[in-house]
Scaffold this motif. Structure first.
Motif, PDB file in Angstrom:
ATOM      1  N   LEU A  91       0.836  -1.200   0.000  1.00 43.10           N
ATOM      2  CA  LEU A  91       0.000   0.000   0.000  1.00 43.10           C
ATOM      3  C   LEU A  91       0.868   1.246   0.000  1.00 43.10           C
ATOM      4  N   LYS A  92       1.958   1.209   0.733  1.00 39.74           N
ATOM      5  CA  LYS A  92       2.857   2.369   0.812  1.00 39.74           C
ATOM      6  C   LYS A  92       3.343   2.779  -0.579  1.00 39.74           C
ATOM      7  N   LYS A  93       3.675   1.793  -1.405  1.00 38.73           N
ATOM      8  CA  LYS A  93       4.139   2.121  -2.758  1.00 38.73           C
ATOM      9  C   LYS A  93       3.012   2.667  -3.618  1.00 38.73           C
ATOM     10  N   LEU A  94       1.816   2.112  -3.465  1.00 38.64           N
ATOM     11  CA  LEU A  94       0.665   2.657  -4.180  1.00 38.64           C
ATOM     12  C   LEU A  94       0.415   4.113  -3.787  1.00 38.64           C
ATOM     13  N   GLN A  95       0.597   4.410  -2.514  1.00 45.34           N
ATOM     14  CA  GLN A  95       0.380   5.779  -2.040  1.00 45.34           C
ATOM     15  C   GLN A  95       1.403   6.738  -2.640  1.00 45.34           C
ATOM     16  N   GLU A  96       2.641   6.284  -2.771  1.00 42.74           N
ATOM     17  CA  GLU A  96       3.677   7.131  -3.380  1.00 42.74           C
ATOM     18  C   GLU A  96       3.413   7.322  -4.877  1.00 42.74           C
ATOM     19  N   ILE A  97       3.009   6.260  -5.553  1.00 44.87           N
ATOM     20  CA  ILE A  97       2.676   6.376  -6.978  1.00 44.87           C
ATOM     21  C   ILE A  97       1.515   7.339  -7.160  1.00 44.87           C
ATOM     22  N   ASN A  98       0.508   7.230  -6.298  1.00 48.72           N
ATOM     23  CA  ASN A  98      -0.643   8.124  -6.360  1.00 48.72           C
ATOM     24  C   ASN A  98      -0.224   9.584  -6.159  1.00 48.72           C
ATOM     25  N   LYS A  99       0.647   9.796  -5.206  1.00 45.78           N
ATOM     26  CA  LYS A  99       1.148  11.151  -4.905  1.00 45.78           C
ATOM     27  C   LYS A  99       1.851  11.757  -6.120  1.00 45.78           C
ATOM     28  N   GLN A 100       2.714  10.970  -6.748  1.00 50.23           N
ATOM     29  CA  GLN A 100       3.468  11.477  -7.896  1.00 50.23           C
ATOM     30  C   GLN A 100       2.586  11.601  -9.140  1.00 50.23           C
ATOM     31  N   ALA A 101       1.621  10.712  -9.278  1.00 50.26           N
ATOM     32  CA  ALA A 101       0.676  10.802 -10.401  1.00 50.26           C
ATOM     33  C   ALA A 101      -0.145  12.079 -10.296  1.00 50.26           C
ATOM     34  N   LEU A 102      -0.576  12.404  -9.083  1.00 47.34           N
ATOM     35  CA  LEU A 102      -1.348  13.627  -8.846  1.00 47.34           C
ATOM     36  C   LEU A 102      -0.539  14.858  -9.233  1.00 47.34           C
TER      37      LEU A 102
END
Length: 222
Positions: A91-102
Motif C-alpha cells: 500500500l505504501k508504494k501505491l500511495q507514493e505512486i498516487n502522490k506522484q501521479a497527482l
C-alpha cells in the motif's frame, strides 16, 4: 537470428490478445531502435534511472513499463511518462505512486505483484495480503492510480508442473478477486511469463508476457 527476426518469430507464435513486452534492461539504444523499427512499441525496464535516460533518447510513442522491484523514492522520476508499473507489492508504494501521479495530473496504471513462487528471493504479496489491500479504505482514497491486474514470477526451475501450477494459482486468484472491483481496481491484465516459460504462462491464462533474452540475446549484466 537478428532482433527483428526474433521479434517476428515470437509474435507469430503468440495469440493476438497477448501483449508482448520487450525487456530491454541493460540493452543499448541501438538494440531498442532495431526492435522499434521492427514494429515493437512496448519496452520493459527494471531500473528507473535507466528507463528515464532511454525515454529521453528514444521515440515518444514508446510505452515504458517498469517491471523491476520498485523503490518508492524513485517513482517521481518516471511518474510523468510510465505506462504501467508491474511490481507493486505494498500500500505504501501505491500511495507514493498516487502522490506522484497527482503532481503530474495523471492516473498511473499498476499491477500488484503476487508471490506465487516458493523461492525466498521472489518479491510479492500473498493472496491474503492482497485481499486485505483490495478491501481497505486506504486504497479507495487513491484517485490517481488504477490497479488493472496482477503480475507474478514462477519458480526458477525446469519442472514444468511446478511452473504450470504457480501460473494457474495466479489466474485463479485474478478470477476470484473480481468481487472486489472498484473505481481503482479492475483486473483485466495478467502479466506472467518470461523467455523461458511464456508459452506455459499463455496456456495458463497470461495476456502479457515479459520477454528479454529471446529477443535481444543474453543479458548484459552491470
Amino acid at each position: 537470428m537478428s532482433i527483428s527476426e526474433n521479434l517476428q518469430q515470437i509474435k507469430s507464435s503468440i495469440p493476438k490478445e497477448v501483449t508482448l513486452i520487450a525487456v530491454s534492461k541493460t540493452k543499448p539504444i541501438a538494440d531498442i531502435l532495431e526492435a522499434y523499427n521492427a514494429g515493437q512499441r512496448i519496452f520493459g525496464e527494471n531500473k528507473i534511472q535507466e528507463m528515464v535516460e532511454k525515454h529521453e533518447a528514444l521515440p515518444k510513442d514508446i510505452e515504458w513499463h517498469m517491471i523491476g522491484h520498485l523503490q518508492s523514492n524513485k517513482v517521481k522520476y518516471m511518474a510523468s511518462f510510465v505506462n504501467l508499473i508491474h511490481g507493486v507489492d505494498s500500500l505504501k508504494k501505491l500511495q507514493e505512486i498516487n502522490k506522484q501521479a497527482l503532481k503530474n495530473n495523471r492516473i498511473i496504471n499498476c499491477l500488484l505483484q503476487i508471490k506465487i513462487a516458493s523461492e525466498e528471493t521472489k518479491f510479492g504479496l500473498s493472496p491474503n495480503e492482497t485481499t486485505k489491500l483490495l478491501t481497505s479504505n486506504d486504497l479507495k482514497e487513491l484517485k490517481n492510480i488504477k490497479i488493472i491486474g496482477f503480475m507474478g514470477m514462477a519458480s526458477f526451475t525446469d519442472n514444468e508442473t511446478i511452473i504450470k501450477n504457480e501460473f494457474s494459482l495466479l489466474k485463479n486468484y485474478l478470477n476470484s478477486s473480481k468481487i472486489y472491483i472498484s473505481e481503482n481496481f479492475n483486473p483485466t491484465v495478467l502479466s506472467m511469463g518470461m523467455s523461458g516459460d511464456y508459452k506455459i504462462a499463455i496456456e495458463e491464462g497470461s495476456n502479457m508476457i515479459r520477454v528479454g533474452s529471446s529477443i535481444f540475446g543474453n543479458r548484459n549484466y552491470n
